[in-house]
Write a protein that holds these residues in place. Structure first.
Motif, PDB file in Angstrom:
ATOM      1  N   VAL A 171     -11.707  -4.053  11.914  1.00  0.00           N
ATOM      2  CA  VAL A 171     -10.443  -3.997  11.974  1.00  0.00           C
ATOM      3  C   VAL A 171      -9.756  -3.101  10.812  1.00  0.00           C
ATOM      4  O   VAL A 171     -10.242  -3.345   9.799  1.00  0.00           O
ATOM      5  N   THR A 172      -8.917  -2.291  11.264  1.00  0.00           N
ATOM      6  CA  THR A 172      -8.291  -1.519  10.278  1.00  0.00           C
ATOM      7  C   THR A 172      -6.902  -2.003  10.278  1.00  0.00           C
ATOM      8  O   THR A 172      -6.085  -1.815  11.493  1.00  0.00           O
ATOM      9  N   ALA A 173      -6.375  -2.264   9.324  1.00  0.00           N
ATOM     10  CA  ALA A 173      -4.917  -2.544   9.248  1.00  0.00           C
ATOM     11  C   ALA A 173      -4.320  -1.188   8.539  1.00  0.00           C
ATOM     12  O   ALA A 173      -4.757  -0.764   7.329  1.00  0.00           O
ATOM     13  N   PHE A 174      -3.225  -0.614   8.904  1.00  0.00           N
ATOM     14  CA  PHE A 174      -2.597   0.674   8.554  1.00  0.00           C
ATOM     15  C   PHE A 174      -1.108   0.359   8.398  1.00  0.00           C
ATOM     16  O   PHE A 174      -0.339  -0.189   8.805  1.00  0.00           O
ATOM     17  N   ASN A 175      -0.757   0.668   6.773  1.00  0.00           N
ATOM     18  CA  ASN A 175       0.438   0.508   6.513  1.00  0.00           C
ATOM     19  C   ASN A 175       1.146   1.750   6.923  1.00  0.00           C
ATOM     20  O   ASN A 175       1.037   2.944   6.867  1.00  0.00           O
ATOM     21  N   HIS A 176       2.223   1.649   7.921  1.00  0.00           N
ATOM     22  CA  HIS A 176       2.818   2.386   8.634  1.00  0.00           C
ATOM     23  C   HIS A 176       4.193   2.652   8.123  1.00  0.00           C
ATOM     24  O   HIS A 176       5.023   3.090   8.758  1.00  0.00           O
ATOM     25  N   SER A 177       4.329   2.457   6.758  1.00  0.00           N
ATOM     26  CA  SER A 177       5.774   2.272   5.980  1.00  0.00           C
ATOM     27  C   SER A 177       5.699   3.390   4.756  1.00  0.00           C
ATOM     28  O   SER A 177       4.617   3.521   4.253  1.00  0.00           O
ATOM     29  N   PRO A 178       6.810   3.837   4.071  1.00  0.00           N
ATOM     30  CA  PRO A 178       6.837   4.111   3.110  1.00  0.00           C
ATOM     31  C   PRO A 178       6.569   3.639   1.843  1.00  0.00           C
ATOM     32  O   PRO A 178       6.712   4.073   0.731  1.00  0.00           O
ATOM     33  N   HIS A 179       6.179   2.229   1.741  1.00  0.00           N
ATOM     34  CA  HIS A 179       6.153   1.128   0.755  1.00  0.00           C
ATOM     35  C   HIS A 179       4.777   0.601   0.715  1.00  0.00           C
ATOM     36  O   HIS A 179       4.121   0.487   1.669  1.00  0.00           O
ATOM     37  N   THR A 180       4.435   0.242  -0.478  1.00  0.00           N
ATOM     38  CA  THR A 180       3.178  -0.363  -0.499  1.00  0.00           C
ATOM     39  C   THR A 180       3.353  -1.999   0.280  1.00  0.00           C
ATOM     40  O   THR A 180       4.302  -2.675   0.025  1.00  0.00           O
ATOM     41  N   ILE A 181       2.318  -2.284   0.569  1.00  0.00           N
ATOM     42  CA  ILE A 181       2.140  -3.482   1.383  1.00  0.00           C
ATOM     43  C   ILE A 181       1.125  -4.632   0.707  1.00  0.00           C
ATOM     44  O   ILE A 181       0.123  -4.075   0.073  1.00  0.00           O
ATOM     45  N   LYS A 182       1.283  -5.773   0.503  1.00  0.00           N
ATOM     46  CA  LYS A 182       0.380  -6.793  -0.030  1.00  0.00           C
ATOM     47  C   LYS A 182       0.662  -8.016   0.187  1.00  0.00           C
ATOM     48  O   LYS A 182       1.567  -8.282   1.286  1.00  0.00           O
ATOM     49  N   ASP A 183      -0.132  -9.133  -0.254  1.00  0.00           N
ATOM     50  CA  ASP A 183       0.149 -10.475   0.251  1.00  0.00           C
ATOM     51  C   ASP A 183      -0.212 -10.451   1.811  1.00  0.00           C
ATOM     52  O   ASP A 183       0.632 -11.127   2.562  1.00  0.00           O
ATOM     53  N   ILE A 184      -1.020 -10.043   2.309  1.00  0.00           N
ATOM     54  CA  ILE A 184      -1.474  -9.596   3.671  1.00  0.00           C
ATOM     55  C   ILE A 184      -2.133 -10.900   4.346  1.00  0.00           C
ATOM     56  O   ILE A 184      -3.137 -11.256   3.803  1.00  0.00           O
ATOM     57  N   VAL A 185      -1.488 -11.668   5.410  1.00  0.00           N
ATOM     58  CA  VAL A 185      -2.152 -12.481   6.118  1.00  0.00           C
ATOM     59  C   VAL A 185      -2.125 -12.339   7.594  1.00  0.00           C
ATOM     60  O   VAL A 185      -0.886 -11.841   8.173  1.00  0.00           O
ATOM     61  N   ILE A 186      -3.263 -12.312   8.213  1.00  0.00           N
ATOM     62  CA  ILE A 186      -3.329 -11.797   9.599  1.00  0.00           C
ATOM     63  C   ILE A 186      -3.700 -13.113  10.181  1.00  0.00           C
ATOM     64  O   ILE A 186      -4.680 -13.943   9.770  1.00  0.00           O
ATOM     65  N   ALA A 187      -3.143 -13.448  11.451  1.00  0.00           N
ATOM     66  CA  ALA A 187      -3.306 -14.621  12.278  1.00  0.00           C
ATOM     67  C   ALA A 187      -4.047 -14.430  13.302  1.00  0.00           C
ATOM     68  O   ALA A 187      -4.208 -13.448  13.827  1.00  0.00           O
ATOM     69  N   THR A 188      -4.968 -15.459  13.987  1.00  0.00           N
ATOM     70  CA  THR A 188      -5.462 -15.381  15.184  1.00  0.00           C
ATOM     71  C   THR A 188      -5.535 -16.710  15.872  1.00  0.00           C
ATOM     72  O   THR A 188      -5.170 -17.876  15.167  1.00  0.00           O
ATOM     73  N   ASP A 189      -5.730 -16.521  17.124  1.00  0.00           N
ATOM     74  CA  ASP A 189      -5.711 -17.913  17.929  1.00  0.00           C
ATOM     75  C   ASP A 189      -7.265 -18.242  18.459  1.00  0.00           C
ATOM     76  O   ASP A 189      -7.575 -19.185  19.063  1.00  0.00           O
ATOM     77  N   ALA A 190      -8.015 -17.438  17.856  1.00  0.00           N
ATOM     78  CA  ALA A 190      -9.705 -17.557  17.961  1.00  0.00           C
ATOM     79  C   ALA A 190     -10.344 -18.552  16.943  1.00  0.00           C
ATOM     80  O   ALA A 190      -9.711 -18.561  15.899  1.00  0.00           O
ATOM     81  N   LYS A 191     -11.229 -19.100  17.197  1.00  0.00           N
ATOM     82  CA  LYS A 191     -12.035 -19.830  16.192  1.00  0.00           C
ATOM     83  C   LYS A 191     -13.183 -19.184  15.707  1.00  0.00           C
ATOM     84  O   LYS A 191     -14.172 -19.174  16.200  1.00  0.00           O
ATOM     85  N   LEU A 192     -12.787 -18.664  14.489  1.00  0.00           N
ATOM     86  CA  LEU A 192     -13.710 -17.722  14.006  1.00  0.00           C
ATOM     87  C   LEU A 192     -14.599 -18.511  12.971  1.00  0.00           C
ATOM     88  O   LEU A 192     -14.207 -19.514  12.505  1.00  0.00           O
ATOM     89  N   ASN A 193     -15.839 -17.920  12.618  1.00  0.00           N
ATOM     90  CA  ASN A 193     -16.679 -18.529  11.532  1.00  0.00           C
ATOM     91  C   ASN A 193     -16.479 -17.892  10.354  1.00  0.00           C
ATOM     92  O   ASN A 193     -16.759 -16.574  10.173  1.00  0.00           O
ATOM     93  N   ALA A 194     -16.264 -18.775   9.174  1.00  0.00           N
ATOM     94  CA  ALA A 194     -16.075 -18.316   7.809  1.00  0.00           C
ATOM     95  C   ALA A 194     -17.143 -17.310   7.276  1.00  0.00           C
ATOM     96  O   ALA A 194     -16.985 -16.254   6.759  1.00  0.00           O
TER      97      ALA A 194
END
Length: 148
Positions: free
Chosen positions: A75-98
């Motif tokens: 997975v690649t998360a690309f910051n498409h803005s002119p500002h720094t991004i932090k505190d990132i949370v990605i959601a899913t509806d899949a049951k992933l294994n930690a």
């Protein structure tokens, strides 16, 4: 008489489940599938997060006998803005294994980036996971914080 109590309890549980499906966004609550964006202290919920783009690439696939197919996803998360991004949370509806996720921390149906992760303008952050089945999991941006 018991029926009235049962109906009241069921309505109460329904109300709790509906309100808990929302994601807290400052003093607001975002609907499922929406992104909470904090831009210099101003919170907003958006349906499409244009600031952070997610791209998934299946890099391997295999079949585990009776377990069925699995895929390894980058997975690649690309910051498409002119500002720094932090505190990132990605959601899913899949049951992933930690134990099958790298570069992110699984918290229920949320993938939290480490607190030290910030993505500079027009830069990327990578993480990955293994998903059961023959396709990548459905992911969307749940929360980001945009710095000045």
């Amino acid at each position: 008489m018991k029926t009235k109590y049962l109906i009241a309890i069921l309505l109460g549980l329904l109300a709790v489940s509906v309100t808990s499906a929302h994601y807290q966004c400052g003093r607001y609550a975002c609907l499922p599938g929406h992104t909470c964006i904090c831009d210099n202290g101003v919170y907003r919920c958006v349906y499409v997060c244009e600031e952070l783009m997610i791209t998934q690439t299946i890099t391997e696939s295999w079949v585990d006998g009776t377990q069925g197919p699995s895929v390894k996803v980058n997975v690649t998360a690309f910051n498409h803005s002119p500002h720094t991004i932090k505190d990132i949370v990605i959601a899913t509806d899949a049951k992933l294994n930690a134990g099958q996720i790298w570069g992110a921390q699984l918290n229920g149906y949320f993938l939290n980036m480490a607190s030290y992760v910030s993505i500079a303008p027009y830069k990327t952050h990578n993480f990955g996971y293994i998903n059961k089945g023959d396709h990548a999991a459905h992911l969307w941006v749940q929360n980001i914080y945009i710095t000045a």
